[in-house]
Scaffold this motif. Structure first.
Motif, mmCIF file in Angstrom:
data_model
loop_
_atom_site.group_PDB
_atom_site.id
_atom_site.type_symbol
_atom_site.label_atom_id
_atom_site.label_comp_id
_atom_site.label_asym_id
_atom_site.label_seq_id
_atom_site.Cartn_x
_atom_site.Cartn_y
_atom_site.Cartn_z
ATOM 1 N N GLU A 164 7.786 12.103 57.896
ATOM 2 C CA GLU A 164 7.301 10.721 58.016
ATOM 3 C C GLU A 164 8.337 9.738 57.475
ATOM 4 O OE1 GLU A 164 3.405 8.203 57.667
ATOM 5 O OE2 GLU A 164 3.765 10.094 58.655
ATOM 6 N N LYS A 165 8.932 10.109 56.353
ATOM 7 C CA LYS A 165 9.873 9.198 55.693
ATOM 8 C C LYS A 165 11.272 9.252 56.335
ATOM 9 C CE LYS A 165 11.212 6.732 51.936
ATOM 10 N NZ LYS A 165 11.207 6.798 50.517
ATOM 11 N N PHE A 166 11.730 10.442 56.716
ATOM 12 C CA PHE A 166 13.155 10.568 57.070
ATOM 13 C C PHE A 166 13.444 10.920 58.529
ATOM 14 C CE2 PHE A 166 13.073 11.636 52.437
ATOM 15 C CZ PHE A 166 13.733 10.490 52.000
ATOM 16 N N TRP A 167 12.444 11.179 59.349
ATOM 17 C CA TRP A 167 12.683 11.479 60.768
ATOM 18 C C TRP A 167 12.373 10.272 61.622
ATOM 19 C CZ3 TRP A 167 10.452 16.972 62.310
ATOM 20 C CH2 TRP A 167 11.270 17.964 61.745
ATOM 21 N N PRO A 168 13.082 10.002 62.707
ATOM 22 C CA PRO A 168 14.307 10.712 63.062
ATOM 23 C C PRO A 168 15.408 10.382 62.056
ATOM 24 C CG PRO A 168 13.993 8.812 64.501
ATOM 25 C CD PRO A 168 12.773 8.900 63.635
ATOM 26 N N GLY A 169 16.205 11.386 61.722
ATOM 27 C CA GLY A 169 17.274 11.144 60.754
ATOM 28 C C GLY A 169 17.920 12.426 60.270
ATOM 29 N N PRO A 170 18.883 12.266 59.327
ATOM 30 C CA PRO A 170 19.736 13.405 58.935
ATOM 31 C C PRO A 170 19.101 14.358 57.922
ATOM 32 C CG PRO A 170 20.496 11.406 57.863
ATOM 33 C CD PRO A 170 19.348 10.998 58.733
ATOM 34 N N LEU A 171 17.922 14.864 58.244
ATOM 35 C CA LEU A 171 17.248 15.811 57.359
ATOM 36 C C LEU A 171 16.796 17.047 58.136
ATOM 37 C CD1 LEU A 171 16.102 16.382 54.492
ATOM 38 C CD2 LEU A 171 13.909 15.572 55.373
ATOM 39 N N THR A 172 17.256 18.226 57.685
ATOM 40 C CA THR A 172 16.842 19.503 58.275
ATOM 41 C C THR A 172 15.971 20.227 57.263
ATOM 42 O OG1 THR A 172 18.866 19.671 59.579
ATOM 43 C CG2 THR A 172 17.695 21.734 59.140
ATOM 44 N N MET A 173 14.770 20.630 57.693
ATOM 45 C CA MET A 173 13.858 21.335 56.785
ATOM 46 C C MET A 173 13.759 22.808 57.172
ATOM 47 S SD MET A 173 10.806 18.570 56.261
ATOM 48 C CE MET A 173 10.435 18.219 57.972
ATOM 49 N N ILE A 174 13.929 23.683 56.185
ATOM 50 C CA ILE A 174 13.819 25.132 56.424
ATOM 51 C C ILE A 174 12.375 25.569 56.185
ATOM 52 C CG2 ILE A 174 14.634 27.427 55.705
ATOM 53 C CD1 ILE A 174 16.975 25.804 56.704
ATOM 54 N N MET A 175 11.789 26.201 57.219
ATOM 55 C CA MET A 175 10.401 26.688 57.127
ATOM 56 C C MET A 175 10.266 28.041 57.837
ATOM 57 S SD MET A 175 8.298 23.152 57.774
ATOM 58 C CE MET A 175 9.531 22.203 58.654
ATOM 59 N N GLN A 176 9.109 28.694 57.625
ATOM 60 C CA GLN A 176 8.862 29.992 58.272
ATOM 61 C C GLN A 176 8.740 29.796 59.781
ATOM 62 O OE1 GLN A 176 8.790 32.839 56.639
ATOM 63 N NE2 GLN A 176 8.933 31.888 54.607
ATOM 64 N N LYS A 177 9.417 30.651 60.552
ATOM 65 C CA LYS A 177 9.385 30.499 62.014
ATOM 66 C C LYS A 177 8.314 31.361 62.672
ATOM 67 C CE LYS A 177 12.604 34.006 63.799
ATOM 68 N NZ LYS A 177 11.889 34.544 64.943
ATOM 69 N N ARG A 178 8.009 30.999 63.918
ATOM 70 C CA ARG A 178 7.160 31.861 64.744
ATOM 71 C C ARG A 178 8.037 32.738 65.630
ATOM 72 N NH1 ARG A 178 2.108 28.653 67.509
ATOM 73 N NH2 ARG A 178 1.571 27.405 65.680
ATOM 74 N N ASP A 179 7.407 33.723 66.287
ATOM 75 C CA ASP A 179 8.166 34.666 67.117
ATOM 76 C C ASP A 179 8.775 34.044 68.374
ATOM 77 O OD1 ASP A 179 7.725 36.622 65.340
ATOM 78 O OD2 ASP A 179 6.031 37.542 66.402
ATOM 79 N N VAL A 180 8.244 32.881 68.802
ATOM 80 C CA VAL A 180 8.837 32.250 70.006
ATOM 81 C C VAL A 180 10.314 31.940 69.810
ATOM 82 C CG1 VAL A 180 6.870 31.136 71.125
ATOM 83 C CG2 VAL A 180 8.036 29.960 69.240
ATOM 84 N N ILE A 181 10.713 31.760 68.577
ATOM 85 C CA ILE A 181 12.134 31.487 68.293
ATOM 86 C C ILE A 181 12.876 32.820 68.218
ATOM 87 C CG2 ILE A 181 13.772 30.616 66.564
ATOM 88 C CD1 ILE A 181 12.376 28.348 67.919
ATOM 89 N N PRO A 182 13.812 33.043 69.150
ATOM 90 C CA PRO A 182 14.532 34.323 69.156
ATOM 91 C C PRO A 182 15.319 34.541 67.854
ATOM 92 C CG PRO A 182 15.159 32.952 71.052
ATOM 93 C CD PRO A 182 14.280 32.123 70.195
ATOM 94 N N ASP A 183 15.499 35.815 67.501
ATOM 95 C CA ASP A 183 16.221 36.160 66.271
ATOM 96 C C ASP A 183 17.671 35.666 66.274
ATOM 97 O OD1 ASP A 183 14.097 37.271 65.056
ATOM 98 O OD2 ASP A 183 14.576 39.353 65.601
ATOM 99 N N THR A 184 18.239 35.523 67.455
ATOM 100 C CA THR A 184 19.623 35.010 67.535
ATOM 101 C C THR A 184 19.714 33.626 66.894
ATOM 102 O OG1 THR A 184 19.079 35.389 69.857
ATOM 103 C CG2 THR A 184 21.404 35.443 69.260
ATOM 104 N N VAL A 185 18.688 32.793 67.115
ATOM 105 C CA VAL A 185 18.700 31.430 66.564
ATOM 106 C C VAL A 185 18.675 31.474 65.040
ATOM 107 C CG1 VAL A 185 17.403 29.267 66.386
ATOM 108 C CG2 VAL A 185 17.578 30.433 68.593
ATOM 109 N N SER A 186 17.810 32.325 64.491
ATOM 110 C CA SER A 186 17.627 32.368 63.030
ATOM 111 C C SER A 186 18.559 33.388 62.383
ATOM 112 C CB SER A 186 16.183 32.720 62.700
ATOM 113 O OG SER A 186 15.875 34.013 63.189
ATOM 114 N N ALA A 187 19.397 34.036 63.180
ATOM 115 C CA ALA A 187 20.309 35.077 62.689
ATOM 116 C C ALA A 187 19.539 36.150 61.924
ATOM 117 C CB ALA A 187 21.412 34.470 61.827
ATOM 118 N N GLY A 188 18.360 36.464 62.447
ATOM 119 C CA GLY A 188 17.572 37.547 61.866
ATOM 120 C C GLY A 188 16.708 37.122 60.672
ATOM 121 N N LEU A 189 16.852 35.875 60.202
ATOM 122 C CA LEU A 189 16.011 35.412 59.083
ATOM 123 C C LEU A 189 14.599 35.131 59.610
ATOM 124 C CD1 LEU A 189 18.448 32.798 57.445
ATOM 125 C CD2 LEU A 189 18.021 35.158 56.703
#
Ligand code: TXA
Ligand code: MG
Length: 347
Positions: free
Chosen positions: A92-117
């Motif tokens: 709410e405060k910083f998007w759109p903008g230069p902030l990337t948030m790390i959170m738990q992913k779902r399976d739709v995101i291939p492992d290549t994107v998360s490098a296995g994380l």
């Protein structure tokens, strides 16, 4: 492969660029897109094959995960297994903008994107061309910085072209990036947000929303050998020109004295205030206390140093408050952690 370039200077240009980019993204191609931070090399984040092409074009180590760009928190919801309440507040405060948030992913995101994380970084960029491309394509876009791995990040379409011409389908030229350094990366999976990469959104900006924020030890230090850092990107030498960089800290007079002793084949990067006081040719990073200006110019200067053929460079180190921390984080890696104190060197 022929790399096309399309300019996105005004509203009409942005619309045309977004339509073309979306077409390329949907058929599994690679598009370099402008953001407010640096140019990103985008592919459909849900398409494993397309994402693999990013790693190949950049020469990026396969174990370094990519940031997924979204059109807002609603799109992010479909990609994440768990969204802490803090994510809503920060977006709410910083998007759109230069902030990337790390959170738990779902399976739709291939492992290549998360490098296995089991986590991913998500960010909503500010650039209209990028946001319209996400909307037109209807998919989240995985995008690391659009440079050859290890080189300074690209802040103009020309920088992208210099590194990736012939290796990607399309470059959208949206002019110079206003921020000039990559987004702040913050891990919000724990109780207290941890900054893994500092950027234009500072630790105190995060703390003003979250109540507290920690800065990972690895931001300022070299990654310890044999120990996995909290962010895979921390292990790699980054942001480096080919020239050998040494950082210089110390007083104005000490800097002037030190620079007067070096030869003209060495590049000097200094503040505007120094430029009139020293005789040596120099690249001006910006005003001494204007970190935003320094950030906007940093990567272009690192690339210029190489273009001019310098083999060595001395760069005056900005102080570390505010965005200064992000500058320090990039510079210390460009210099492979070498810093000298100009008040202590004897000429
Ligand atoms: O401003 C930016 O963030 C630009 C533009 C294009 O959005 N992107 C960018 O991406 O700088 P990249 O790939 O060059 O840097 C991403 C950084 C890397 O250091 C990576 O290790 C870290 O974020 N990262 C990505 N996903 C992560 C995860 N799940 N956990 C920890 N670190 C992660
Ligand atoms: Mg990068």
């Amino acid at each position: 492969m022929l790399t096309k370039i399309i300019r996105a200077a005004d509203e009409k240009g942005i619309e045309a660029a977004a339509k073309l980019s979306a077409k390329v993204i949907r058929r599994g191609g690679l598009v370099a897109l402008p953001t407010e931070t640096v140019y990103g090399l985008g592919a459909n984040a849900l398409d494993k094959e397309a994402v693999n092409k990013i790693f190949a074009a950049k020469g990026r180590p396969q174990d370094n995960p990519l940031i997924v760009h979204v059109s807002g928190i609603e799109m992010a919801k479909n990609l994440l297994a768990d969204i802490p309440p803090l994510a809503y507040k920060l977006s709410e405060k910083f998007w759109p903008g230069p902030l990337t948030m790390i959170m738990q992913k779902r399976d739709v995101i291939p492992d290549t994107v998360s490098a296995g994380l089991d986590t991913i970084g998500v960010r909503m960029p500010k650039s209209a061309a990028f946001l319209r491309t996400i909307e037109e394509s209807g998919v989240p876009i995985a995008a690391p910085s659009a440079n050859t791995s290890g080189k300074p990040s690209p802040t103009t379409a020309q920088h992208v072209y210099d590194d990736l011409n012939g290796k990607i389908d399309l470059i959208v030229d949206g002019g110079s990036c206003s921020v000039g350094i990559e987004s702040t990366v913050v891990d919000i999976t724990g109780d207290i947000p941890v900054i893994l990469r500092p950027g234009a959104i500072t630790p105190s900006d995060i703390a003003s929303v979250a109540g507290a924020a920690e800065v990972s030890q690895n931001v300022l230090k070299e990654a310890e050998e044999g120990k996995a850092p909290p962010s895979p990107g921390m292990k790699y030498k980054h942001y480096s020109p080919s020239a050998d960089v040494i950082l210089v800290q110390g007083s104005d007079d000490g800097f002037k004295r030190f620079i007067s002793s070096i030869d003209n084949n060495t590049a000097v990067v200094c503040f505007s205030e120094d430029a009139g006081r020293i005789k040596h040719d120099c690249f001006v990073l910006g005003d001494k206390h204007n970190h935003a200006m320094q950030a906007a110019r940093l990567f272009d200067i690192l690339r210029e140093i190489d273009k001019c053929g310098y083999k060595n460079a001395y760069i005056r180190l900005p102080d570390m408050d505010g965005i200064g921390l992000a500058l320090y984080n990039r510079l210390i890696r460009a210099a492979s952690f070498r810093v000298i104190d100009c008040d202590k060197v004897i000429n």
